[in-house]
Scaffold this active site. Structure first.
Site, PDB file in Angstrom:
ATOM      1  CG  ASP A 105      -2.171   0.870   0.968  1.00  0.00           C
ATOM      2  OD1 ASP A 105      -2.102   1.766   0.094  1.00  0.00           O
ATOM      3  OD2 ASP A 105      -3.192   0.687   1.652  1.00  0.00           O
TER       4      ASP A 105
HETATM    5  C1  BGC Z   1      -5.064   3.193   0.060  1.00  0.00           C
HETATM    6  C2  BGC Z   1      -5.146   2.221  -1.086  1.00  0.00           C
HETATM    7  C3  BGC Z   1      -4.968   2.953  -2.384  1.00  0.00           C
HETATM    8  C4  BGC Z   1      -3.655   3.695  -2.366  1.00  0.00           C
HETATM    9  C5  BGC Z   1      -3.384   4.483  -3.625  1.00  0.00           C
HETATM   10  C6  BGC Z   1      -3.822   4.055  -0.018  1.00  0.00           C
HETATM   11  O1  BGC Z   1      -3.867   5.068   0.928  1.00  0.00           O
HETATM   12  O2  BGC Z   1      -5.110   2.502   1.278  1.00  0.00           O
HETATM   13  O3  BGC Z   1      -6.373   1.531  -1.060  1.00  0.00           O
HETATM   14  O4  BGC Z   1      -5.041   2.060  -3.457  1.00  0.00           O
HETATM   15  O5  BGC Z   1      -3.667   4.622  -1.279  1.00  0.00           O
HETATM   16  O6  BGC Z   1      -4.228   5.567  -3.730  1.00  0.00           O
END
Ligand code: BGC
Length: 726
Positions: free
Chosen positions: A267
């Site tokens: 993530d």
């Molecule tokens: C989120 C993800 C997301 C990523 C990119 C993160 O903060 O938890 O679900 O895909 O950001 O935006």
């Protein structure tokens, strides 16, 4: 300038890179797998310098990681999110200007699961895969499938269910749909990201049994049944180690037991340690360079430090090769190199899918005295009360924001559907953090309700309006959890007053999950759960209200009466304390708890009414020679209109020697029946359906003995039961 795909790709240097690559490797169109592809990948890796390899395993912009232009390898381009292709952010975080990034806004994850229709999962995935491709993306960052352990998790709306079987069935379709379009899906967040408030630090502790029976099956189905190309490691820790580089989760289970050959990305900002990330299976470190002090991409954990470690012999280069190999594998499996088709964007067919999902997702929770459907011909006036009636949601919620081509609100949908009716819209409550009941606004709503044939209150949860304000009024949003299960902004007082003023009141709830209805449910005849229904959500809602669509959605999550009934809350285990979240409710999540411990929910898991009635007859079970079981029953539509019933199959173990939930969902089928029609539904249970996870043996185990197969329209409305010996 309007968005143009070719311009976009040229800007990113992809077109030239793709042509060069195709020439180099005699690349044919479409997905490529198998030993010939592995040989090509090995050949490419041999040509790469260490620096080029390291460039590939960390981000080089907000949503991309580097390619190797010299070898014709393009960047890997990702985009959120689960229910539409995210607003264009270019290489940074500011919304891009002058681009056509308004596309299809699908109903959110919980709404998709509420359809209980896996073929819609497939259709939904195809829309996403196709739109992502059109926008030049290789990976769509979805589906999100974290278990709904508490109604308060701010991201429940993106997720699917409290039940691992329902999740598994829905995500397999979604992933196959995305990947059939030449785009990779990315299942997230692996795993245990069940609270947002401290997601970046919390250490999740749960039993092995809860892990295997509740929290992992969706991910396992994604890998084994859907062959998902990529997975996103969660922010949180699991048993003391960050999930994205958790030796047990990634090396032992994901890449070991399940044999996952694709790429595990972090993530955004979820990597915390270079050695662990290298050794414990993180293939790609994503994140942004906007941290304070500014972090440059080469300074990422999987950046320049890796060069030093390999050059000094502390880490073998083969470890980096494995990560690069996985990234290339994903590129070959999708159309990163060979654009098989351009994809479609915001097309009529895509919008039709968004509408169909919305229609099948709406759950009719209560319908006393058949207040619904409304007969538009007999009604002159409707008061539509509540700020949610007139509010758009596509840009809210955090990273899942989508710029919708358009979004039909509930108010607009109602107006479009019944031109003969006079609609009076009253806001009813103020959207303001911690706002309480506003008596003047309530009085206005009451006066309006008294003057009309029917009052429709549209309330519930909401997102913050836009990304930059996502913590503002963000009840359903990333990075935050709801403070309570009670409705915000004094809506309880409003509904009570309106229902008193006009007994013909229908309450429509918008949001990502359960709401405490105890203050007004007794006097309210009609209640509808409409989730966040995507760009055609308002149209679908009006169709259900006026009966042109017969509701067929079923709850994918139990609606408890009050928050204190939720096991994680009863035990004081949500959110975690002092950085640790212990899941003491264990396997007893959702209906597994309510049905075993005899706590009556407000609305049971699987519940959802129809404008017709169904009967269940003649349950026949067959113990097949291959160890599977077939359950057959006849379902009849005994009412006057066509409708669909979700026939749910639960198993129950008689006198189990191990603690076991009263029921476990193991099969379901949505069956469409004309008025008076009967169909035989046949549900096949694999051998493994009866097993539980034995912590002593550390393996799935079969307890021989008597089981009961139960069939019904919800976990609490079982219509047929029959015993079977296993
Ligand atoms: C989120 C993800 C997301 C990523 C990119 C993160 O903060 O938890 O679900 O895909 O950001 O935006």
């Amino acid at each position: 300038m309007l968005y143009d795909k070719n311009c976009y790709m040229k800007k990113h240097g992809r077109t030239a890179a793709l042509l060069l690559f195709a020439a180099l490797l005699g690349n044919e169109a479409g997905a490529q797998t198998g030993s010939a592809t592995e040989t090509k990948i090995d050949a490419l890796i041999k040509k790469m310098t260490l620096q080029e390899k390291v460039n590939m395993i960390h981000a080089n912009s907000s949503f991309t990681s580097a390619g190797v232009p010299r070898l014709g390898i393009p960047e890997l381009v990702t985009s959120d999110g689960p229910h539409g292709v995210r607003v264009e952010h270019g290489r940074g975080w500011a919304d891009a200007k002058n681009v056509n990034d308004s596309g299809t806004y699908l109903p959110v994850g919980v709404a998709l699961a509420a359809t209980w229709n896996p073929s819609l999962g497939l259709a939904y995935g195809k829309v996403l895969g196709s739109e992502a491709k059109y926008r030049g993306k290789d990976v769509i960052l979805g589906p999100g499938i974290n278990i709904m352990r508490s109604p308060l998790n701010g991201r429940n709306f993106e997720y699917q269910s409290e039940d691992p079987f329902l999740i598994s069935k829905m995500v397999v379709g979604y992933i196959k749909g995305v990947q059939s379009e030449g785009t990779s899906a990315c299942i997230k967040h692996f795993m245990g990201n069940n609270e947002e408030v401290d997601r970046g630090t919390v250490d999740v502790q749960m039993s092995e049994r809860a892990l295997r029976e509740i929290y992992l099956p969706g991910f396992k189905a994604a890998v084994i049944e859907a062959d998902v190309n990529t997975i996103m490691g969660a922010y949180n820790k699991f048993r003391g180690q960050y999930c994205t580089h958790n030796a047990y989760l990634v090396n032992k289970i994901l890449k070991g037991e399940w044999g996952f050959k694709g790429l595990l990305m972090s993530d955004w900002g979820a990597v915390h340690n270079t050695m662990e990330a290298l050794q414990n299976g993180t293939d790609l470190e994503m994140g942004s360079d906007i941290a304070n002090p500014p972090m440059k991409f080469p300074n990422f954990f999987l950046g320049d430090t890796v060069l030093t470690l390999v050059r000094s012999g502390k880490i073998p280069e083969s470890m980096i090769d494995d990560k690069v190999r996985r990234i290339l594998r994903v590129m070959f499996k999708t159309s990163t190199f060979s654009k098989s088709s351009p994809g479609e964007y915001g097309s009529e067919a895509h919008i039709a899918t968004a509408k169909k999902v919305a229609e099948e997702s709406i759950v009719l929770l209560k319908n006393e005295q058949h207040i619904l459907p409304l007969n538009a011909n007999n009604i002159n006036s409707i008061a539509v009360i509540g700020a949610n009636a007139d509010r758009k949601n596509s840009m809210g919620g955090g990273s899942s924001q989508v710029k919708a081509l358009y979004e039909i609100t509930p108010l607009q949908g109602l107006k479009n559907a019944a031109k003969n009716i006079s609609f009076n819209y009253i806001q009813g409550y103020k959207i303001e953090r911690d706002a309480v009941a506003d008596q003047a606004m309530i009085n206005e709503a009451v006066e309006a309700a008294k003057k009309v044939d029917v009052a429709i209150v549209v309330g519930g949860w909401l997102h913050g309006y836009d990304y930059s304000k996502w913590s503002d009024n963000a009840y359903d949003a990333e990075g935050t959890d709801k403070p309570d299960m009670k409705m915000p902004f004094g809506q309880d007082a409003l509904i009570k007053a309106v229902v008193k003023a006009n007994p013909n009141t229908i309450v429509v709830l918008i949001g990502g999950g359960p709401i405490d209805m105890t203050q007004w449910i007794g006097d309210t005849k009609g209640i509808i759960e409409a989730w966040y229904g995507g760009m055609e959500g308002g149209t679908a809602l009006a169709e259900v209200i006026f009966g042109t669509v017969n509701p067929s959605g079923k709850l994918p999550v139990s609606f408890p009466k009050v928050l204190e009934d939720v096991p994680a809350h009863k035990l004081g285990d949500f959110p975690g304390k002092n950085g640790v979240a212990v899941y003491r409710e264990d396997i007893f999540v959702g209906y597994r708890y309510y049905d075993t411990y005899k706590i009556e929910p407000q609305f049971a898991f699987g519940h959802g009414l129809s404008y017709t009635d169904f009967t269940y007859k003649n349950l026949v079970l067959a113990n097949n020679a291959d160890g599977t079981v077939t359950a057959m029953a006849t379902i009849t539509n005994t009412g006057k209109v066509a409708g669909a019933e979700v026939v749910q199959l639960y198993i129950h173990k008689e006198n189990s020697a191990v603690k076991r939930a009263e029921k476990e969902l193991k099969g379901f089928e949505k069956v469409l029946l004309k008025a008076g029609e009967s169909k035989t539904v046949s549900i096949k249970l694999p051998k493994d359906a009866f097993k539980y996870y034995n912590e002593t043996k550390m393996a799935w185990d079969m307890e021989p003995g008597n089981y009961t197969i139960e069939l019904g329209g919800s976990s609490r409305s079982i219509q047929l039961r029959k015993g079977i010996v296993r």
